[in-house]
Design an enzyme around this catalytic site. Sequence first.
Site, short mmCIF file in Angstrom:
data_model
loop_
_atom_site.label_atom_id
_atom_site.label_comp_id
_atom_site.label_asym_id
_atom_site.label_seq_id
_atom_site.Cartn_x
_atom_site.Cartn_y
_atom_site.Cartn_z
N PRO A 2 -28.95 57.03 69.74
CA PRO A 2 -30.02 58.02 69.87
C PRO A 2 -30.62 58.35 68.51
O PRO A 2 -29.89 58.58 67.55
CB PRO A 2 -29.32 59.25 70.46
CG PRO A 2 -28.01 58.76 70.96
CD PRO A 2 -27.65 57.55 70.16
N GLU A 3 -31.94 58.32 68.42
CA GLU A 3 -32.64 58.68 67.19
C GLU A 3 -33.41 59.98 67.45
O GLU A 3 -33.24 60.59 68.50
CB GLU A 3 -33.55 57.53 66.75
CG GLU A 3 -32.73 56.28 66.45
CD GLU A 3 -33.58 55.11 65.92
OE1 GLU A 3 -34.74 55.34 65.55
OE2 GLU A 3 -33.07 53.99 65.89
#
Length: 271
Positions: A2-3
Amino acid sequence: MPELPEVEATRLSFADRIAGGRILSASLGKPLRWPLGIAPQRLAGRTVQGVRRRGKYLLLDLDQGLLLLHLGMSGSLSFAPQLPAPGPHDHFELVTSRGTLRLNDPRRFGAVVWVAGEDAPQARKLLGGLGVEPLSDDFDLDAFHAALKARRAPIKQLLLAGDVVVGVGNIYASEALFLAGIRPTLSAARLSRPRAQKLQAAIREVLGRALAAGGTTLRNYSNAVGERGNFQFEAMVYGRAGQPCRVCGTPIKAIRQGQRATFFCPNCQKT
Ligand SMILES: [Zn+2]
């Protein structure tokens, strides 16, 4: 992994619904990356006042202290009035009067940490080194260009490091450099001011578009209500090695930088 857009999409998917919820109980599964920092039963009775984001951390503000939550490599949250019985990869759960928040994290690089305040030592350790928020007004061209000028690292690796600008991970760094026409291997110090400006705009555009698409789902990311991201279908270079550039038709190239895959168009990103 996840960014920033996935973390922000996650936040938006449950922040309003958990706000005002009184914590009825908290429980832990297997150890995460860092200890919780408080006995879970001591969270009972606290109220969740809201959810903010800093970099890839979610900050759950309580009426006493706050919880810093990081999704690590493989974490995802679920929030619903009721959830099924916890599975083997569910390692944190907060039951509130508004619903249950649960962290599923097979690889357990994620974390939930309670701190008394944002100036507590553990909070400063985790949040203190973070760069500027790319979608905020604090992302200033002069400061950005000055920071680039001081660094010889390849521009893509500097973006990934997160200490100049936060949250631009592997996918979005590759995409932003494509949009700005910059070769990912170029030394950061060699970026002229006009090119730094182009890159700044490209970072904002790519992150904004990714957020609008609900983030990127390569394997199993979904937000707290189970919706997957769609940005992977819009990617210009990421994951497209050997396929024709969507602008000029040149085959997209993949190289390794650090331990990470980098994708670029040798024609659209000459230098
Ligand atoms: Zn091209």
